[in-house]
Scaffold this motif. Structure first.
Motif, PDB file in Angstrom:
ATOM      1  N   VAL A  85       0.869  -1.178   0.000  1.00 19.61           N
ATOM      2  CA  VAL A  85       0.000   0.000   0.000  1.00 19.61           C
ATOM      3  C   VAL A  85       0.904   1.226   0.000  1.00 19.61           C
ATOM      4  N   CYS A  86       0.745   2.071  -1.011  1.00 20.44           N
ATOM      5  CA  CYS A  86       1.567   3.281  -1.100  1.00 20.44           C
ATOM      6  C   CYS A  86       0.870   4.410  -0.362  1.00 20.44           C
ATOM      7  N   ILE A  87       1.541   4.968   0.608  1.00 16.38           N
ATOM      8  CA  ILE A  87       0.914   6.043   1.380  1.00 16.38           C
ATOM      9  C   ILE A  87       1.848   7.241   1.463  1.00 16.38           C
ATOM     10  N   LYS A  88       1.255   8.381   1.655  1.00 14.76           N
ATOM     11  CA  LYS A  88       2.060   9.603   1.701  1.00 14.76           C
ATOM     12  C   LYS A  88       1.676  10.418   2.926  1.00 14.76           C
ATOM     13  N   GLN A  89       2.682  11.066   3.500  1.00 16.42           N
ATOM     14  CA  GLN A  89       2.379  12.011   4.566  1.00 16.42           C
ATOM     15  C   GLN A  89       2.244  13.384   3.927  1.00 16.42           C
ATOM     16  N   VAL A  90       1.170  14.081   4.261  1.00 12.14           N
ATOM     17  CA  VAL A  90       0.879  15.362   3.616  1.00 12.14           C
ATOM     18  C   VAL A  90       0.528  16.405   4.671  1.00 12.14           C
ATOM     19  N   PRO A  91       0.575  17.681   4.287  1.00 11.92           N
ATOM     20  CA  PRO A  91       0.098  18.704   5.224  1.00 11.92           C
ATOM     21  C   PRO A  91      -1.387  18.472   5.498  1.00 11.92           C
ATOM     22  N   ASP A  92      -1.805  18.699   6.706  1.00 14.19           N
ATOM     23  CA  ASP A  92      -3.200  18.552   7.094  1.00 14.19           C
ATOM     24  C   ASP A  92      -4.095  19.315   6.113  1.00 14.19           C
ATOM     25  N   SER A  93      -5.136  18.633   5.620  1.00 17.89           N
ATOM     26  CA  SER A  93      -5.964  19.289   4.598  1.00 17.89           C
ATOM     27  C   SER A  93      -6.788  20.431   5.180  1.00 17.89           C
ATOM     28  N   TRP A  94      -6.841  20.564   6.477  1.00 10.37           N
ATOM     29  CA  TRP A  94      -7.538  21.696   7.091  1.00 10.37           C
ATOM     30  C   TRP A  94      -6.627  22.915   7.187  1.00 10.37           C
ATOM     31  N   ALA A  95      -5.322  22.723   6.927  1.00 15.72           N
ATOM     32  CA  ALA A  95      -4.380  23.821   7.120  1.00 15.72           C
ATOM     33  C   ALA A  95      -4.338  24.730   5.896  1.00 15.72           C
ATOM     34  N   GLN A  96      -3.960  25.956   6.123  1.00 12.82           N
ATOM     35  CA  GLN A  96      -3.777  26.921   5.036  1.00 12.82           C
ATOM     36  C   GLN A  96      -2.356  26.730   4.503  1.00 12.82           C
ATOM     37  N   LYS A  97      -2.226  26.292   3.247  1.00 10.48           N
ATOM     38  CA  LYS A  97      -0.893  26.004   2.717  1.00 10.48           C
ATOM     39  C   LYS A  97      -0.307  27.218   1.998  1.00 10.48           C
ATOM     40  N   LYS A  98       1.015  27.327   2.003  1.00 11.45           N
ATOM     41  CA  LYS A  98       1.638  28.382   1.217  1.00 11.45           C
ATOM     42  C   LYS A  98       2.969  27.907   0.635  1.00 11.45           C
ATOM     43  N   MET A  99       3.488  28.701  -0.316  1.00  6.24           N
ATOM     44  CA  MET A  99       4.727  28.330  -0.966  1.00  6.24           C
ATOM     45  C   MET A  99       5.906  28.874  -0.173  1.00  6.24           C
ATOM     46  N   GLY A 100       7.006  28.133  -0.138  1.00  3.87           N
ATOM     47  CA  GLY A 100       8.229  28.592   0.502  1.00  3.87           C
ATOM     48  C   GLY A 100       9.071  29.380  -0.490  1.00  3.87           C
ATOM     49  N   ALA A 101      10.197  29.937  -0.006  1.00 11.12           N
ATOM     50  CA  ALA A 101      11.062  30.753  -0.856  1.00 11.12           C
ATOM     51  C   ALA A 101      11.658  29.930  -1.997  1.00 11.12           C
ATOM     52  N   ASP A 102      11.752  28.611  -1.827  1.00 10.97           N
ATOM     53  CA  ASP A 102      12.338  27.760  -2.858  1.00 10.97           C
ATOM     54  C   ASP A 102      11.291  27.322  -3.896  1.00 10.97           C
ATOM     55  N   GLN A 103      10.116  27.955  -3.887  1.00  8.26           N
ATOM     56  CA  GLN A 103       9.036  27.634  -4.825  1.00  8.26           C
ATOM     57  C   GLN A 103       8.533  26.208  -4.638  1.00  8.26           C
ATOM     58  N   ARG A 104       8.643  25.725  -3.408  1.00  6.72           N
ATOM     59  CA  ARG A 104       8.023  24.449  -3.089  1.00  6.72           C
ATOM     60  C   ARG A 104       7.085  24.649  -1.918  1.00  6.72           C
ATOM     61  N   LEU A 105       6.189  23.706  -1.759  1.00  8.62           N
ATOM     62  CA  LEU A 105       5.255  23.783  -0.650  1.00  8.62           C
ATOM     63  C   LEU A 105       6.027  23.904   0.664  1.00  8.62           C
ATOM     64  N   ASP A 106       5.677  24.889   1.464  1.00  4.59           N
ATOM     65  CA  ASP A 106       6.292  25.049   2.776  1.00  4.59           C
ATOM     66  C   ASP A 106       5.684  24.009   3.711  1.00  4.59           C
ATOM     67  N   ARG A 107       6.408  22.913   3.912  1.00  5.30           N
ATOM     68  CA  ARG A 107       5.881  21.801   4.711  1.00  5.30           C
ATOM     69  C   ARG A 107       6.157  21.977   6.196  1.00  5.30           C
ATOM     70  N   GLU A 108       7.129  22.837   6.505  1.00  3.75           N
ATOM     71  CA  GLU A 108       7.543  22.982   7.901  1.00  3.75           C
ATOM     72  C   GLU A 108       6.458  23.658   8.739  1.00  3.75           C
ATOM     73  N   SER A 109       5.734  24.579   8.097  1.00  6.80           N
ATOM     74  CA  SER A 109       4.836  25.439   8.872  1.00  6.80           C
ATOM     75  C   SER A 109       3.475  24.799   9.136  1.00  6.80           C
ATOM     76  N   VAL A 110       3.248  23.603   8.620  1.00  3.74           N
ATOM     77  CA  VAL A 110       1.929  22.988   8.821  1.00  3.74           C
ATOM     78  C   VAL A 110       2.059  21.582   9.405  1.00  3.74           C
ATOM     79  N   ASP A 111       1.008  21.143  10.066  1.00  6.01           N
ATOM     80  CA  ASP A 111       0.995  19.789  10.620  1.00  6.01           C
ATOM     81  C   ASP A 111       0.997  18.772   9.490  1.00  6.01           C
ATOM     82  N   ALA A 112       1.695  17.652   9.707  1.00  8.89           N
ATOM     83  CA  ALA A 112       1.712  16.606   8.698  1.00  8.89           C
ATOM     84  C   ALA A 112       0.861  15.442   9.176  1.00  8.89           C
ATOM     85  N   VAL A 113       0.072  14.904   8.267  1.00  5.91           N
ATOM     86  CA  VAL A 113      -0.785  13.762   8.614  1.00  5.91           C
ATOM     87  C   VAL A 113      -0.711  12.733   7.490  1.00  5.91           C
ATOM     88  N   LEU A 114      -1.194  11.545   7.788  1.00  6.88           N
ATOM     89  CA  LEU A 114      -1.339  10.546   6.743  1.00  6.88           C
ATOM     90  C   LEU A 114      -2.398  11.058   5.760  1.00  6.88           C
TER      91      LEU A 114
END
Ligand SMILES: Cc1cc2nc3c(=O)[nH]c(=O)nc-3n(C[C@H](O)[C@H](O)[C@H](O)COP(=O)(O)OP(=O)(O)OC[C@H]3O[C@@H](n4cnc5c(N)ncnc54)[C@H](O)[C@@H]3O)c2cc1C
Ligand SMILES: Nc1ncnc2c1ncn2[C@@H]1O[C@H](COP(=O)(O)O)[C@@H](O)[C@H]1O
Lengths: 268, 314
Positions: free
Chosen positions: A5-34
């Motif tokens: 089973v392939c699973i991914k950890q992602v930012p919580d879908s209830w969180a407000q996501k934003k881009m980081g300075a490197d033009q990638r999703l800023d994963r540090e600032s949000v909770d991560a969930v399955l």
């Protein structure tokens, strides 16, 4: 069946996501969930094994095995542990500094290699990761592995080595079947994922969770990661928030006022 | 002059609106070659005569309906090898994205999904994080494969293909999955959700009674949508769900009735041009994105709007 089973950890879908300075999703600032959608894939694997095991249970004696696989950073092991506590047998975390910035092509390459190495004959996925939202990994895995592709399943059954799914597409309700090996992605209507039990959580601590690196999988760092990402974000900007509009409390005429508003905007 | 391949999108022999939109985007880049991978090509070809297409290539020799996406990706890969296009454009449906993903693996090229705009330099615009961020992306390796979200452009008409060719293929590697049976979707007579310029959606607040939602939709010539709470309850089929795990729509007008506006629902409709919300709860988050909000009972408001719309028309 030997199920991955392939699973991914992602930012919580209830969180407000934003881009980081490197033009990638800023994963540090949000909770991560399955990834919520992957829970349905885990539940499907458990249900398939339970229905086809002499003991009615997952694990030893069932004649089947369920391995959860995730490519991601160290903390993705939390998502894998959750899957183990739901009942999966063991887990593989594919973690390597060379993987940072991988696109879907690289992700599918790495996962396909891990699946080949493990000799799985059924791969279960969610339909979409709620962060990237590309919905392409299952199809890419089928293409790379030469497995049958049974995607967007709302129902899964097995008889011998033949998998049958039912799915709803723009064409209608389709019934599809294929012999193993196969990649199946499941939609969230398929089941109600179980909550890990206390016993499951305790047992999961003793279940094997191994980490694999690129060299373990025989993949060259130059084939994955940001240098081999074949699409790139040039720039990103937050969309201006929608200005607050008109808000009225219905006094019996709201419907008519709404029609006037629509007429003014030439929508009726 | 460079060429651009577009994959003709059709359901039951009827060419979808997204095909005209793909042609319109393609024209910005070069000559448009429309590729048909369907056993309905006889029905499809005449429908392309009003589109901005320069040539058609009909792939033959494969039962595309039986094999689904693996065969289409293989066919497109052969056409790419033959035509060396500047880009391949595909509709951003679930099926379109699967084809794009498989094609990307086959021809070892970058893929961008869910683009809402595309310029002559093949720079794609995407709206991500539920519409809160706009990004510009490019493919940096191989032939750019880009899936375009429906309703993102006003399609321009054209004079249709000047040439048509057949391209015989063999597909032996198979994706092995076979369609056993197909119960065609019931035709509601309403426009397809992702193509509609107006959508009326109902949520938990309908309490299972979609009649006022449907009646307003029909008065407006609109499609009907639903929140996940409504589809989960079995009130409306899953294929009508709008949101993160449903369809992403961006119509001219989106009317949400009895929908609270959870972040996952807004993710699928936030980029609609005009948003109207009807909700009993003045605190419902849907009002934060609504251009016109009514705090009220949908069972009172929707019928009044329907009557008003019908009166305007006559
Ligand atoms: C991973 C994930 C993915 C998800 N994906 C989606 C998705 O794709 N799409 C989606 O929609 N949701 C999605 N959800 C679910 C989402 O979080 C909400 O639960 C869902 O959108 C709620 O639907 P609702 O607004 O209809 O119901 P509720 O939140 O229960 O809201 C009902 C609203 O109706 C109002 N109401 C009640 N009666 C009336 C009346 N008579 N007149 C007017 N108003 C009335 C109430 O005030 C309330 O605001 C997802 C959730 C997760 C975790
Ligand atoms: N990094 C990853 N590791 C493991 N599985 C993944 C990963 N990314 C995506 N998947 C799987 O592929 C599905 C579709 O993801 P995506 O194509 O990214 O939308 C997910 O639901 C997962 O099952």
């Amino acid at each position: 069946m030997k199920i991955a089973v392939c699973i991914k950890q992602v930012p919580d879908s209830w969180a407000q996501k934003k881009m980081g300075a490197d033009q990638r999703l800023d994963r540090e600032s949000v909770d991560a969930v399955l990834n919520d959608l992957d829970e349905y894939a885990i539940e499907s694997a458990l249900a398939l094994v339970e229905a086809n095991s002499p003991t009615g249970e997952v694990g030893e004696g069932s004649g089947h095995s369920i391995t959860v696989i995730s490519m991601g950073p160290e903390r993705a092991s939390e998502a894998l542990r959750k899957a183990l506590s739901m009942g999966a047998d063991d887990a593989i975390l594919i973690n390597d500094p060379g993987l940072a910035g991988s696109d879907a092509l690289a992700t599918s390459k790495v996962l396909a290699q891990a699946i080949t190495a493990g000799g799985y004959d059924l791969v279960l996925c969610g339909t979409e990761s709620t962060d990237a939202r590309m919905s392409v990994i299952p199809a890419m895995l089928a293409e790379r592995l030469g497995f049958a592709q049974l995607t967007f399943a709302g129902k899964v059954g097995v008889s011998g080595r033949t998998m049958t799914i039912t799915r709803q597409t723009e064409f209608g309700v389709e019934e599809m079947s294929a012999d193993l090996p196969a990649v199946i992605s499941v939609v969230e209507k398929i089941n109600e994922p179980r909550y890990p039990s206390f016993k499951g959580i305790m047992a999961s601590k003793k279940k094997p969770l191994v980490t694999q690196t690129l060299s373990d999988l025989g993949i060259s760092p130059s084939d994955v990661g940001s240098s081999a990402a074949w699409s790139a974000v040039k720039d990103s900007l937050p969309r201006p928030p929608r200005g607050a509009g008109i808000k009225i409390v219905d006094d019996g005429s709201a419907g008519s006022q709404l029609v006037a508003f629509l007429a003014e905007r030439k929508l009726v | 002059m460079s060429t651009v391949l577009i994959l003709v999108d059709s359901v039951g022999g009827k060419v979808s609106k997204s095909t005209a939109e793909l042609a319109t985007f393609g024209k910005r880049i070069g000559d448009v070659v429309a590729v048909i991978c369907s056993s309905d090509s006889a029905a499809i070809l005449p429908q392309l005569n009003t589109l901005s297409i320069d040539k058609t290539i009909t792939c033959t020799g494969v039962d595309f309906e039986k094999f689904s996406t693996g065969a289409v990706a293989a066919a497109l890969a052969s056409v790419v090898a033959k035509e060396s296009p500047a880009a391949v454009l595909i509709a951003s449906s679930a099926r379109g994205k699967e084809i794009a993903g498989r094609l990307a693996v086959r021809i070892d090229s970058g893929v961008i999904t869910d683009a809402i705009d595309l310029d002559s330099e093949i720079i794609a615009t995407q709206s991500i994080f539920g519409g809160s961020t706009t990004v510009h992306s490019i493919v940096t390796h191989g032939t750019p494969i880009i899936t375009m979200r429906g309703n993102s452009i006003e399609a321009i008409a054209g004079s249709g293909p000047a040439g048509a060719e057949d391209f015989a293929l063999t597909y032996t590697d198979g994706d092995r999955a076979a369609v056993l049976s197909l119960a065609p979707a019931k035709k509601s007579g309403r426009p397809e959700l992702t193509e509609a310029s107006i959508i009326v959606s109902g949520g938990k607040g309908t309490d299972g009674n979609f009649t006022p939602v449907e009646e307003l939709a029909d008065a407006l010539g609109a499609a009907v949508g639903a929140s996940r709470a409504a589809t989960d309850a079995g009130w409306y089929p899953h294929s009508f769900q709008v949101g993160q795990t449903g369809k992403t729509v961006s119509p001219q007008l989106y009317i949400a009735a009895g929908i609270s506006g959870a972040i996952q629902h807004r993710a699928g409709m936030q980029t609609s041009k005009t948003i109207v919300a009807i909700n009993k709860d003045p605190e419902a988050p849907i009002f934060d994105v609504a251009d016109f909000g009514v705090v009220g009972d949908l069972f009172a408001v929707l019928p009044q709007v329907r009557d008003g719309v019908i009166a305007k028309k006559s």
